[in-house]
Enzyme design. Sequence first.
Site, PDB file in Angstrom:
ATOM      1  N   THR A 205     -32.862 -28.494  13.150  1.00 55.84           N
ATOM      2  CA  THR A 205     -32.183 -27.217  12.915  1.00 55.84           C
ATOM      3  C   THR A 205     -31.134 -27.357  11.819  1.00 55.84           C
ATOM      4  O   THR A 205     -31.035 -26.520  10.913  1.00 55.84           O
ATOM      5  CB  THR A 205     -31.524 -26.718  14.207  1.00 55.84           C
TER       6      THR A 205
ATOM      7  N   GLN B  99     -36.878 -23.198  14.621  1.00 57.45           N
ATOM      8  CA  GLN B  99     -35.544 -22.764  14.217  1.00 57.45           C
ATOM      9  C   GLN B  99     -35.500 -22.721  12.685  1.00 57.45           C
ATOM     10  O   GLN B  99     -35.943 -23.665  12.019  1.00 57.45           O
ATOM     11  CB  GLN B  99     -34.480 -23.734  14.734  1.00 57.45           C
TER      12      GLN B  99
ATOM     13  N   ASP C  18     -30.624 -16.441  19.461  1.00 52.48           N
ATOM     14  CA  ASP C  18     -29.427 -17.215  19.102  1.00 52.48           C
ATOM     15  C   ASP C  18     -29.109 -17.074  17.618  1.00 52.48           C
ATOM     16  O   ASP C  18     -28.815 -18.052  16.934  1.00 52.48           O
ATOM     17  CB  ASP C  18     -29.620 -18.694  19.453  1.00 52.48           C
TER      18      ASP C  18
ATOM     19  N   ARG D 174     -25.746 -16.625  25.220  1.00 54.56           N
ATOM     20  CA  ARG D 174     -26.221 -17.670  26.131  1.00 54.56           C
ATOM     21  C   ARG D 174     -25.228 -18.820  26.077  1.00 54.56           C
ATOM     22  O   ARG D 174     -24.698 -19.163  25.022  1.00 54.56           O
ATOM     23  CB  ARG D 174     -27.608 -18.165  25.722  1.00 54.56           C
TER      24      ARG D 174
ATOM     25  N   TRP E   3     -24.605 -21.983  25.569  1.00 51.09           N
ATOM     26  CA  TRP E   3     -25.063 -23.262  25.017  1.00 51.09           C
ATOM     27  C   TRP E   3     -24.074 -24.372  25.379  1.00 51.09           C
ATOM     28  O   TRP E   3     -24.446 -25.469  25.732  1.00 51.09           O
ATOM     29  CB  TRP E   3     -25.211 -23.130  23.500  1.00 51.09           C
TER      30      TRP E   3
END
EC number: 3.1.1.11
Length: 366
Positions: A147, A182, A226, A282, A284
């Site tokens: 990523t 990603q 995200d 979320r 993380w």
Amino acid sequence: MEYSSTAMGLKLFIIILFFSSAYSHSYSNSFKIAEEGYLNWIRRMNFRNHSLFVEAKNKFEPCRIIKVHKNPKYGDFTTMHKAINSIPVVNLCRVVISVSAGTYREKIEIPATMAYVTLEGAGADKTIIRWDDTAGCKGPNGQPLGTYGSATFAVNAPYFVAKNITFKNKAPSPAAGATGKQAVAVRISADTAAFINCMFVGAQDTLYDHKGRHYFKNCYIQGSVDFVFGDGLSLYEGCHLHAKANKYGALTAQKRESMLEETGFSFVNCKVTGSGALYLGRAWGTFSRVVFAYTFMDKIITPRGWYNWGDKKREMTVFYGQFNCSGPGTDHTGRVSWARELSQQEAEPFISLSFIDGHKWLTDLR
């Protein structure tokens, strides 16, 4: 001295929380301790000089202006790469790169020592930097980029500024459950970066707000899962966040991992629209922190609003809040019990430039 006492207080809080777990105190007692720790943070954040970050000293007067134009007759360079390579590796004064209209198919990285770079486009709808790497693509060493390495544009140096430009990762939106897809449009891994009137376009993991203090003003951010993520301390003011989720998606994934970290995302006077069913965030990180204030939320927001990343313990340590938001997506009827509607006092530290110490490094920019 102030820093030492603060750090000691936070460490003491963590020790208390640990032993309360070890001796099986009730959920409500643990939550009460977490609440007291948060209120102490509120009191400290209301002081002007609260930050654990280093003192920021920006420079705005340019010492050099570089023009990038597709036609060599009208510019110093025809590519972004060449323009950046012309700047000293150790840069000590403000350099403005003026980029004319056009689509620049380049993968760019600003090295850590090249501070004080400003990128100015002809308009976000006219000047576009795009690439199409994903986390699963192979890098020069034959290994997947991950990523971090998938970014079209990466900033590793402090005091970076971008205005009136689009950053795009053209990788297609991944199918549900796909791995290695990603596709970052911009990664910001340095302190004191600002983006004004910019667009960030991608699908999964569009904007990697990795680390440092960051400011986003009147920006458009598009993604599916995200699409604002990382462990930055960042203020998003007047931004439009647009979801392009096929089914379920998530706007934020903030990665704060400790009570000692002064990080989090604050969205003020923003707008959330799009398709699919969208979580506001979320968890993380174990201590993930996100706040929405004075923000319009369309009906795409899921009733629950937030997701614990599959770990119920995070419900006691995350901080997720809304303050004076509007629109059909703000309905608290079905919200998770561990998110909150903030009071004026609770919201105060999040809704001004003091959240990112902006009075120290943004004054002349705004």
